[in-house]
Design a protein around this motif. Sequence first.
Motif, short mmCIF file in Angstrom:
data_model
loop_
_atom_site.label_atom_id
_atom_site.label_comp_id
_atom_site.label_asym_id
_atom_site.label_seq_id
_atom_site.Cartn_x
_atom_site.Cartn_y
_atom_site.Cartn_z
N GLY A 65 0.81 -1.22 0.00
CA GLY A 65 0.00 0.00 0.00
C GLY A 65 0.84 1.26 0.00
N VAL A 66 1.89 1.27 0.80
CA VAL A 66 2.76 2.44 0.87
C VAL A 66 3.51 2.63 -0.44
CG1 VAL A 66 4.82 3.38 2.02
CG2 VAL A 66 2.97 2.43 3.39
N PRO A 70 -3.52 0.85 -4.45
CA PRO A 70 -4.66 1.38 -3.67
C PRO A 70 -5.36 0.29 -2.85
CG PRO A 70 -5.30 1.06 -5.95
CD PRO A 70 -3.83 0.72 -5.87
N VAL A 71 -4.67 -0.22 -1.83
CA VAL A 71 -5.19 -1.33 -1.03
C VAL A 71 -5.80 -0.91 0.30
CG1 VAL A 71 -3.61 -3.00 -2.09
CG2 VAL A 71 -2.92 -1.79 -0.02
N GLN A 80 1.80 8.88 0.93
CA GLN A 80 1.04 9.94 1.62
C GLN A 80 0.08 9.38 2.67
OE1 GLN A 80 0.62 9.18 -1.59
NE2 GLN A 80 -1.55 8.94 -1.98
N VAL A 81 -0.26 8.09 2.61
CA VAL A 81 -1.16 7.53 3.63
C VAL A 81 -0.50 7.49 5.00
CG1 VAL A 81 -2.49 6.14 1.98
CG2 VAL A 81 -0.56 5.10 3.20
N LEU A 82 0.82 7.57 5.02
CA LEU A 82 1.54 7.62 6.30
C LEU A 82 1.74 9.05 6.78
CD1 LEU A 82 4.32 4.93 5.79
CD2 LEU A 82 2.16 4.69 7.02
N ARG A 90 -2.07 2.66 9.96
CA ARG A 90 -1.34 1.72 9.10
C ARG A 90 -0.20 1.07 9.87
NH1 ARG A 90 -4.75 5.51 7.02
NH2 ARG A 90 -5.46 4.90 4.97
N LEU A 91 0.51 1.86 10.64
CA LEU A 91 1.57 1.30 11.49
C LEU A 91 0.97 0.47 12.62
CD1 LEU A 91 3.84 4.47 11.74
CD2 LEU A 91 4.03 2.55 10.14
#
Length: 194
Positions: A65-66, A70-71, A80-82, A90-91
């Motif tokens: 995903g990172v 697009p999961v 950017q999701v992080l 996510r972490l």
Amino acid sequence: MNKNALRSAIVAFFAAIICATSFFRVPVPGIQSGIVIQNAMCVLTAVLLGGIWGVLPTALFVVVGVLGLPVFAGGQGGFQVLTNINGGFRLGWVLAALVAGLIAGRPSVEEKHIVPLFVIRLSVAVLVGMIAVYFPEVFYVIAFKKAELGTGGAIKLFVTAFFAPFLLVDFIKAVVVVLLSLKIRPVVAQYLYD
């Protein structure tokens, strides 16, 4: 078939299942990700595989995903999701899978005979895993909102917007994960460990 090759295939399969659950999302006003089942799937795969093998599907899912696929819930992906306020989740999924897998331990065929001590250990693994999802998110909310609200205000925001509203839903997910695990762990043990 070689057990390590089979385990690797199972890790990839479970990572794909976690990815597929990104389509199951209930929108919640004001919260970007809404209610998702990916956190429960991360914990479920961790307790099914047990030990360090339990964290590998979730770690693979998060890395993919990172890297841009697009999961994540809502079709999100990329680094950017992080870097947004929900990035801690996510972490947290990886932390939750690690903790739950280590507490649950390696599955065994003997688990076909359900005993109270095993049910308690599995329940603790799942509940601690579900709570561990939130731990990194606390620091994300503090980092994003400390300047605006102060540390105390950021923690209050986390509790009122990110934690408390989801307690009942996460408890229900945890019960389902425990029940599924009780049935599936002996099968996993038969093919992967015994």
